[in-house]
Design a protein around this motif. Sequence first.
Motif, PDB file in Angstrom:
ATOM      1  N   ASP A 230     -20.659 151.604  71.207  1.00 14.06           N
ATOM      2  CA  ASP A 230     -19.596 151.305  70.258  1.00 14.06           C
ATOM      3  C   ASP A 230     -18.777 150.091  70.722  1.00 14.06           C
ATOM      4  O   ASP A 230     -18.421 149.220  69.919  1.00 14.06           O
ATOM      5  CB  ASP A 230     -18.689 152.525  70.094  1.00 14.06           C
ATOM      6  CG  ASP A 230     -17.718 152.379  68.937  1.00 14.06           C
ATOM      7  OD1 ASP A 230     -18.152 151.976  67.839  1.00 14.06           O
ATOM      8  OD2 ASP A 230     -16.525 152.646  69.137  1.00 14.06           O
ATOM      9  N   ASP A 231     -18.503 150.026  72.017  1.00 17.20           N
ATOM     10  CA  ASP A 231     -17.775 148.879  72.569  1.00 17.20           C
ATOM     11  C   ASP A 231     -18.584 147.590  72.397  1.00 17.20           C
ATOM     12  O   ASP A 231     -18.038 146.532  72.071  1.00 17.20           O
ATOM     13  CB  ASP A 231     -17.475 149.101  74.054  1.00 17.20           C
ATOM     14  CG  ASP A 231     -16.448 150.209  74.285  1.00 17.20           C
ATOM     15  OD1 ASP A 231     -15.741 150.559  73.325  1.00 17.20           O
ATOM     16  OD2 ASP A 231     -16.387 150.728  75.420  1.00 17.20           O
TER      17      ASP A 231
ATOM     18  N   LYS B 185     -20.100 155.668  73.549  1.00 14.77           N
ATOM     19  CA  LYS B 185     -18.866 154.870  73.654  1.00 14.77           C
ATOM     20  C   LYS B 185     -19.196 153.443  74.082  1.00 14.77           C
ATOM     21  O   LYS B 185     -18.626 152.474  73.550  1.00 14.77           O
ATOM     22  CB  LYS B 185     -17.927 155.534  74.669  1.00 14.77           C
ATOM     23  CG  LYS B 185     -16.641 154.746  74.966  1.00 14.77           C
ATOM     24  CD  LYS B 185     -15.761 154.648  73.730  1.00 14.77           C
ATOM     25  CE  LYS B 185     -14.369 154.133  74.068  1.00 14.77           C
ATOM     26  NZ  LYS B 185     -14.347 152.797  74.678  1.00 14.77           N
ATOM     27  N   LEU B 186     -20.119 153.300  75.010  1.00 21.52           N
ATOM     28  CA  LEU B 186     -20.511 151.967  75.460  1.00 21.52           C
ATOM     29  C   LEU B 186     -21.167 151.188  74.323  1.00 21.52           C
ATOM     30  O   LEU B 186     -20.875 150.001  74.111  1.00 21.52           O
ATOM     31  CB  LEU B 186     -21.465 152.075  76.646  1.00 21.52           C
ATOM     32  CG  LEU B 186     -22.007 150.763  77.230  1.00 21.52           C
ATOM     33  CD1 LEU B 186     -20.873 149.823  77.614  1.00 21.52           C
ATOM     34  CD2 LEU B 186     -22.904 151.056  78.429  1.00 21.52           C
TER      35      LEU B 186
ATOM     36  N   TYR C 152     -18.436 146.435  68.886  1.00 25.07           N
ATOM     37  CA  TYR C 152     -17.161 145.757  68.644  1.00 25.07           C
ATOM     38  C   TYR C 152     -17.230 144.302  69.125  1.00 25.07           C
ATOM     39  O   TYR C 152     -16.732 143.379  68.469  1.00 25.07           O
ATOM     40  CB  TYR C 152     -16.041 146.505  69.349  1.00 25.07           C
ATOM     41  CG  TYR C 152     -14.664 145.939  69.103  1.00 25.07           C
ATOM     42  CD1 TYR C 152     -14.012 146.132  67.883  1.00 25.07           C
ATOM     43  CD2 TYR C 152     -14.021 145.194  70.085  1.00 25.07           C
ATOM     44  CE1 TYR C 152     -12.747 145.590  67.653  1.00 25.07           C
ATOM     45  CE2 TYR C 152     -12.762 144.652  69.863  1.00 25.07           C
ATOM     46  CZ  TYR C 152     -12.129 144.862  68.647  1.00 25.07           C
ATOM     47  OH  TYR C 152     -10.883 144.328  68.417  1.00 25.07           O
ATOM     48  N   LYS C 153     -17.893 144.088  70.272  1.00 24.74           N
ATOM     49  CA  LYS C 153     -18.065 142.728  70.786  1.00 24.74           C
ATOM     50  C   LYS C 153     -18.899 141.880  69.829  1.00 24.74           C
ATOM     51  O   LYS C 153     -18.623 140.692  69.613  1.00 24.74           O
ATOM     52  CB  LYS C 153     -18.725 142.750  72.162  1.00 24.74           C
ATOM     53  CG  LYS C 153     -17.800 143.150  73.296  1.00 24.74           C
ATOM     54  CD  LYS C 153     -18.507 143.014  74.635  1.00 24.74           C
ATOM     55  CE  LYS C 153     -17.557 143.394  75.787  1.00 24.74           C
ATOM     56  NZ  LYS C 153     -18.206 143.250  77.108  1.00 24.74           N
TER      57      LYS C 153
END
Length: 304
Positions: free
Chosen positions: A287-288, A284-285, A291-292
Amino acid sequence: MNDGKSKILIVDDISANVDVLRAILERKGYQICMAPSGEIALKILPEIEPDLVLLGVTMPEMDGFEVCQKMKENPDLADIPVIFVTGKVATEDIVRGFNVGGSDYVSKPFQYEEILARVSSQIKIRELIQEKEALIKELDSLSRIDPLTKLSNRRDVKEILSYEQSRFERYGKGLTIGLGDIDFFKKINDQYGHDAGDYVLKEVAVILKKNIRKVDSVARWGGEEFLVVLPDTTLNGAAKVIEKIRSSIESFNFEFNQEKIKVTMSFGVACHANECNQMESIIKLADDLLYKAKEQGRNRVITM
C-alpha cells in the motif's frame, strides 16, 4: 411418492427377509441392491452410493450394529441413513441401534405400509439435509464473491492470504502481492457516470484474470483497489506480471456509450522477505509503494 431414482441397499443373510423387502420396495419404484453380509455391504457401499440402507441386525461374523458403526466412522458413508431390520424389539436393542448411528428400525413381521412410510421418511430427511448443505455452500460461495466484478472479495482473499502465508512458512518459496488502484477513478465516475465506473471496474477485473496463472488469485480489495496474490513467485517475477497487467490496462480500448475512457492503474508490489513478515505488514508495504506510485505520476509499478 418416489421419483424412481432412490436407491436402497438391503443387507441381510436371510434370503426370505430380503425377498419380502425387495418385493415391497420395487413395487414403489425403488432401485434395490442386495448384500448377504456386513462385510460385503461395506465393500460395495462406496461404489453403489445408496440413498438408504435397510440393515439386518442378527448376522454371522459382523452384526448390523457393527456395520452401522463402521459406516458412521467413514466420512463418505456417514450421511447414508440406516434403518435396522430386526426381530429384537427390546428397548436396549433399539437404544443400541440409535447409539451406533441408526436412523430408524422396522420389526418383523413386516407391515407393508409401515415399511414404505419409514423408508420414504428417511429418504426425504436426507434430501432435505442435502438441499440445506448445498444452500449453505452456495451462500458461503456468494459471500466470498464481489457481485460486480465476480472476483474474490476481501473476506475470501484474506483466507487465501492466510493459506499462502502458511505455505510460505512451511516451504519458504516466494510469495508476492501486488496492490493496484485505478487512477483518477472518481473523475471517471464524475465525468461519465457511475454506470461507466462499474463498466471500467468489470473490464479491469477481466484483464487482471487474463494475466495471471491458475495458482494465482485476484480480488477486489475495496472500491477501485485490486489485490493480486502470486505464490511461488519472486519479486522480480511478480514485477514483470504486474507490469504486463498495467500495460494491458493502459492499451485497452475502454468505451462506454460510444465514449472512450482513458484508464490507467498504479501498483505497489511487495514480497514475503522472511518468516518474521506477517501478511498485514506485507499488505501495508504494498500500500505504501502504491502511494509512491501515485506520488510519482501514476500509471506505474513500484516494487520494494
